[in-house]
Design an enzyme around this catalytic site. Structure first.
Site, PDB file in Angstrom:
ATOM      1  N   SER A 165       0.846  -1.191   0.000  1.00  0.00           N
ATOM      2  CA  SER A 165       0.000   0.000   0.000  1.00  0.00           C
ATOM      3  C   SER A 165       0.885   1.247   0.000  1.00  0.00           C
ATOM      4  O   SER A 165       1.749   1.384  -0.873  1.00  0.00           O
ATOM      5  CB  SER A 165      -0.959  -0.038   1.192  1.00  0.00           C
ATOM      6  OG  SER A 165      -1.956   0.948   1.076  1.00  0.00           O
ATOM      7  N   ASP A 334      -8.851  -6.433  -4.880  1.00  0.00           N
ATOM      8  CA  ASP A 334      -8.529  -5.113  -4.350  1.00  0.00           C
ATOM      9  C   ASP A 334      -9.247  -4.027  -5.147  1.00  0.00           C
ATOM     10  O   ASP A 334      -8.961  -3.814  -6.321  1.00  0.00           O
ATOM     11  CB  ASP A 334      -7.006  -4.900  -4.422  1.00  0.00           C
ATOM     12  CG  ASP A 334      -6.527  -3.692  -3.616  1.00  0.00           C
ATOM     13  OD1 ASP A 334      -7.360  -2.833  -3.270  1.00  0.00           O
ATOM     14  OD2 ASP A 334      -5.313  -3.620  -3.351  1.00  0.00           O
ATOM     15  N   HIS A 367      -8.114  -5.137  -0.362  1.00  0.00           N
ATOM     16  CA  HIS A 367      -6.815  -4.513  -0.175  1.00  0.00           C
ATOM     17  C   HIS A 367      -6.064  -5.069   1.036  1.00  0.00           C
ATOM     18  O   HIS A 367      -4.835  -5.212   1.014  1.00  0.00           O
ATOM     19  CB  HIS A 367      -7.002  -3.002  -0.018  1.00  0.00           C
ATOM     20  CG  HIS A 367      -5.730  -2.226   0.046  1.00  0.00           C
ATOM     21  ND1 HIS A 367      -4.824  -2.187  -0.987  1.00  0.00           N
ATOM     22  CD2 HIS A 367      -5.194  -1.457   1.049  1.00  0.00           C
ATOM     23  CE1 HIS A 367      -3.788  -1.434  -0.649  1.00  0.00           C
ATOM     24  NE2 HIS A 367      -3.988  -0.982   0.576  1.00  0.00           N
TER      25      HIS A 367
END
Length: 392
Positions: A165, A334, A367
């Site tokens: 991320s 995601d 995610h």
């Protein structure tokens, strides 16, 4: 019994238990310049290390944390650390990021709130919290600060820089900014530049915090307990939490179930909560107890500003600077950083004739799957790092 009031800030403050943190302070003689043109002095980074640095410094691995992460990548919860390490399943003796083999470092980012200089930190001029005086920081600023820490730790070249991320954004910038100081790169669930939709999600969260009347323009640190911008921060986190998981996971876990009994027997009451709403409320209150609203704004803005092409002519020219073996990891479910963005990273590097590989986590968790389903990338990461450690 009345519930305990929510703190004004969940930031770590001087005098709080240190836990496993160590601290490095720089810019004491020469100010630290940011992309915004602002300069800072007396900048501190909180960091943790695991393992031992080899005599030749060749086994150092840098872990870069995500938005609301911190330096505590591995270890138990306890005094100074409200939660266990955010990547406990991956970092430790005999694990893929093997602390018996590698010297592993993780630092709380510049702008963070768990020991590194950020909005809740005392301003060197007057000792009061920076608050609204804290400048905008970028991912590149965070990486420049980490480069200062690398020098302090006598790490001339990282064997690998790894991040998921926002951590993946830092890893990419390390490879672009300091190509001679990184031997390999692992970028997980991240992107080369933030998209309009990613910026839109971040912008909504920022508005939720800014419009909280207790935000006080960012200067809320002297407010009494229970009078901080907890509502705005909680709502911002609830918005983000929706993007961290997939529709399938929400549906399978919560369906359309209501929470508890309907008020006054009326199941159509306006404020009767669905189970999913109660789940989001829980996560909102949780972030208020361990994070700072201003840091949430600062780090979120840095993510939106992320663009490896900025000031470098083009995306192709920027990525041409990445000349090291790279692993890109995507997650099929995601919705925040879709898998196509990690395939783009792989393709951009491979197009320059540089060794690159792509792996995809097969998980419905969205995610957050890189934190939940690390078992799917454990073997590839173990093998990738092993190959790098053997290379000259």
């Amino acid at each position: 019994m009345a519930p305990e009031p929510l703190p004004v800030t969940g930031a770590w403050r001087e005098g709080d238990p240190v836990g496993q943190r160590r601290f490095f302070t720089f810019a004491t003689d020469r100010r630290f310049a940011l992309d915004s043109g602002v300069t800072l002095s007396d900048v501190s980074l909180a960091y943790e290390t695991w393992g031992t640095l080899d005599a030749d410094g060749s086994n150092a691995v840098l872990l870069c944390h995500a938005w609301t992460g911190d330096s505590h990548a591995a270890g138990s919860a306890g005094r100074g650390h409200d939660e266990a390490g955010w990547w406990n399943a991956m970092v430790g003796p005999g694990l893929p990021i093997d602390t018996d083999r590698y010297f592993v470092v993780c630092a709380n980012v510049l702008g963070g709130c768990q020991g590194s200089t950020g909005p809740a930190s005392p301003h060197p001029d007057d000792g009061a919290a920076y608050g609204s005086r804290f400048p905008v920081v970028t991912i590149r600023d965070m990486v420049r600060a980490q480069a200062q820490l690398a020098g302090h730790l006598h790490v001339d070249r990282w064997m690998a820089v790894i991040g998921g991320s926002m951590g993946g954004m830092q890893a990419l910038e390390w490879a672009v900014m300091y190509p001679r100081r990184v031997r390999s790169l692992i970028a997980i669930a991240t992107c080369m530049q933030a998209t309009a939709q990613q910026i839109a999600w971040g912008g909504i969260g920022r508005q939720a915090i800014r419009l909280d009347p207790k935000f006080l323009g960012g200067d809320y640190y002297d407010s009494p307990e229970g009078e901080g911008p907890s509502t705005g921060l909680a709502i911002a986190r609830q918005i983000a939490q929706v993007t961290f998981r997939s529709d399938n996971v929400f549906t399978d876990r919560f369906g359309r179930d209501f929470s508890g009994r309907a008020e006054a027997g009326d199941i159509l009451g306006m404020w009767q909560q669905y189970e999913v709403e109660r789940y989001l409320e829980h996560h909102g209150n949780k972030i208020v107890r361990r994070f700072d609203a201003n840091s949430y704004l600062a780090i979120g803005k840095a993510m939106d500003l992320h663009d490896v092409a900025r000031g470098r002519g083009s995306l192709e020219r920027a990525m041409a600077r990445v000349q090291i073996p790279t692993m890109a990891v995507g997650i099929w479910s995601d919705m925040l950083y879709p898998a196509y963005q990690q395939r783009q990273i792989h393709d951009a590097i491979e197009a320059n004739g540089v060794p690159a590989e792509y792996h995809e986590i097969d998980s419905p968790h969205g995610h957050d799957a890189f934190l939940i389903n690390g078992d799917q990338i454990a073997a590839p990461i173990d093998r990738f790092l092993g190959d790098i450690s053997k290379s000259t």
